[in-house]
Design an enzyme around this catalytic site. Structure first.
Site, mmCIF file in Angstrom:
data_model
loop_
_atom_site.group_PDB
_atom_site.id
_atom_site.type_symbol
_atom_site.label_atom_id
_atom_site.label_comp_id
_atom_site.label_asym_id
_atom_site.label_seq_id
_atom_site.Cartn_x
_atom_site.Cartn_y
_atom_site.Cartn_z
ATOM 1 N N LYS A 24 -6.281 -1.491 10.675
ATOM 2 C CA LYS A 24 -7.574 -1.935 11.223
ATOM 3 C C LYS A 24 -7.422 -2.591 12.592
ATOM 4 O O LYS A 24 -8.285 -2.442 13.454
ATOM 5 C CB LYS A 24 -8.280 -2.875 10.246
ATOM 6 C CG LYS A 24 -7.426 -4.009 9.781
ATOM 7 C CD LYS A 24 -7.931 -4.632 8.503
ATOM 8 C CE LYS A 24 -6.820 -5.449 7.897
ATOM 9 N NZ LYS A 24 -7.113 -5.989 6.612
ATOM 10 N N VAL A 41 0.851 -1.205 0.000
ATOM 11 C CA VAL A 41 0.000 0.000 0.000
ATOM 12 C C VAL A 41 0.882 1.249 0.000
ATOM 13 O O VAL A 41 0.612 2.215 -0.732
ATOM 14 C CB VAL A 41 -0.967 0.001 1.218
ATOM 15 C CG1 VAL A 41 -1.877 1.219 1.185
ATOM 16 C CG2 VAL A 41 -1.798 -1.271 1.242
ATOM 17 N N GLY A 76 -11.540 -1.486 1.728
ATOM 18 C CA GLY A 76 -10.694 -1.084 0.599
ATOM 19 C C GLY A 76 -11.032 0.292 0.066
ATOM 20 O O GLY A 76 -10.981 1.284 0.803
ATOM 21 N N LYS A 131 -13.047 -4.696 11.097
ATOM 22 C CA LYS A 131 -13.579 -3.628 10.240
ATOM 23 C C LYS A 131 -14.960 -3.195 10.723
ATOM 24 O O LYS A 131 -15.271 -2.004 10.763
ATOM 25 C CB LYS A 131 -13.629 -4.113 8.786
ATOM 26 C CG LYS A 131 -12.234 -4.306 8.185
ATOM 27 C CD LYS A 131 -12.302 -5.062 6.877
ATOM 28 C CE LYS A 131 -10.930 -5.263 6.253
ATOM 29 N NZ LYS A 131 -10.947 -6.250 5.176
HETATM 30 N N1 HSE Z 1 -7.293 -9.490 3.880
HETATM 31 C C1 HSE Z 1 -8.188 -8.395 3.674
HETATM 32 C C2 HSE Z 1 -9.339 -8.907 2.804
HETATM 33 C C3 HSE Z 1 -7.458 -7.269 2.990
HETATM 34 O O1 HSE Z 1 -9.254 -10.010 2.268
HETATM 35 O O2 HSE Z 1 -10.333 -8.210 2.697
HETATM 36 C C4 HSE Z 1 -8.178 -5.961 3.051
HETATM 37 O O3 HSE Z 1 -8.336 -5.489 4.363
#
Ligand code: HSE
Length: 429
Positions: A106, A15, A135, A206
């Protein structure tokens, strides 16, 4: 008026390097949209031997994050290390020095969001965390700005690209769980420890972040029911399809009066539900509010570019605020009246798959135990298989209470003609 904004990135992985490339390549476009020159000044990482999308010149590189924190010219610190420490100290120190922070962390935010938002406010700084959830989907911006006048009543998200990719591949390509996971890893979607994805914990972190912000209450992943997709078999996906449903890993937060119920688990959703067509690595967030009604946001949920899109959005937002000399900070007040509902009080519908010897009275005894626990059956499907072997009996229930379902299944699983632990999947929508 600030016409030049200097940025320091700490943590130069996928990123970070995508963000650095975008800042260079789109520099002129950003300047023409905003009147601001966004300058990447320093980049910190403790391992410069790894191959990157773009390698910063030696003068820009450091392995000591204090070179960024102590640089008075740096306006925005982009924290992309992940995990708890030293990210926590870096963010706190930056905010206290009135540097704005952008983070995709996160894990840290799912534990410390209220504290860090409060610190950003008291230090007249700003915390951007769009990249920590879903995302590229701008869900935090929407809650922060577009829906700020609403009371949020419901959040239902597909928040993990890896598990959604695995479930889609099992359903559409009849791939095994293991093969689908391997491709998700190859495509760079999975966490370095993929059990975080599969166990539902990544989605839970999340959901904790979105819910903390939406309901103004410190909510951590420890507060709610979490089940992963490990237990989902291809046969459940196929039975669900016959019944008119798809199986998705959902992150659900529902508010009734001052009670919020939070959970992450695989769920059957009807094929005509808006979330049922979200396939592959895509994420979606469905929101309900008292003014806007219902809305669905959809987009790429994992991968370096999607996350960088969200990092860049926060950088530009902060740049604009600094340019306008407006107050950077936002007030974040905790609502003391919001309580969390205990997991065993959840009320929903259930898919139950029993594995039983095909004999008289089997169905009657199962139905009897369900009835005694106030669980009403909505439909039943039994497949005719080899009569010598145990057969699957699939039931959908009407709305029932989680504790009653658990009590009933624990009694049913003790019956002599039940040959495997019963599969329980909740039904949403
Ligand atoms: N491992 C996470 C996913 C990446 O698969 O959504 C994004 O946070």
């Amino acid at each position: 008026m600030k016409e030049k904004i200097s940025i320091g990135i700490i943590g130069y992985g996928t990123v970070g390097s995508n963000t650095a490339v975008i800042l260079q390549e789109k520099n002129k476009i950003f300047a023409s949209h905003t009147g601001i020159e966004f300058q990447l000044k320093k980049v910190c990482d403790n391992d410069w031997s790894r191959k990157r999308e773009w390698m910063p010149p030696a003068a820009m590189r450091t392995s000591n994050y204090n070179d960024i924190l102590n640089d008075p010219e740096i306006d925005i610190v982009v924290e992309l290390i992940g995990k708890f420490q030293p990210a926590y100290n870096i963010i706190k120190k930056s905010l206290m020095q009135k540097k704005a922070v952008v983070t995709a962390n996160k894990f840290l935010l799912s534990k410390k969001l209220t504290e860090l938002l409060t610190l950003a406010n008291t230090s007249s700084s700003y915390l951007g965390f769009e990249a920590s959830v879903a995302g590229a989907i701008p869900v935090i911006k929407v809650l922060r700005e577009s829906f700020v006048g609403n009371r949020i009543n419901s959040i239902i998200g597909i928040l993990n690209g890896t598990t959604n990719y695995i479930l889609s591949s099992m359903s559409e390509k009849h791939q095994t769980f293991g093969d689908a996971l391997k491709s998700a890893q190859k495509l760079g979607y999975a966490e370095s420890n993929p059990s975080l994805d599969i166990s539902g914990r990544d989605s839970a972190q999340k959901l904790a972040i979105i819910s903390t912000y939406a309901f103004q209450r410190a909510i951590s992943e420890d507060n709610f029911l979490i089940e992963g997709i490990e237990k989902i078999e291809i046969r459940d996906i196929e039975f669900a399809r016959e019944l008119g449903y798809r199986v998705k890993l959902l992150a659900i937060a529902k508010r009734t009066d001052d009670m919020v119920s939070l959970r992450v688990h695989p769920a059957l959703i009807p094929v005509n539900h808006m979330l049922s067509d979200v396939e592959g690595v895509y994420n979606a967030v469905y929101l309900e509010g008292d003014l806007f009604g219902k809305t669905l946001m959809y987009g790429e949920g994992a991968g370096g570019k999607a996350a960088s899109s969200a990092v860049i959005a926060d950088i530009i937002e902060i740049g604009r605020k600094l340019f306008l000399k407006s107050h950077l900070s936002e007030r974040f007040i905790i609502n003391p009246r919001v309580n969390l509902q205990p997991a065993d009080r959840i009320e929903t519908r259930y898919y139950l798959r029993f594995t039983a010897i095909d004999r008289p009275r089997v169905l009657a005894s199962i139905a009897d135990i369900l009835g005694k626990n106030r669980i009403s059956i909505a439909s039943v499907m039994q497949k005719e298989e080899n009569p010598e072997r145990a057969v699957p009996i699939v039931m959908l229930t009407h709305t029932a209470i989680e504790k009653n379902v658990r009590d009933a299944i624990s009694a049913i699983d003790k019956l002599s003609y039940i040959r495997q632990p019963t599969q329980i999947i909740r039904v949403e929508g």
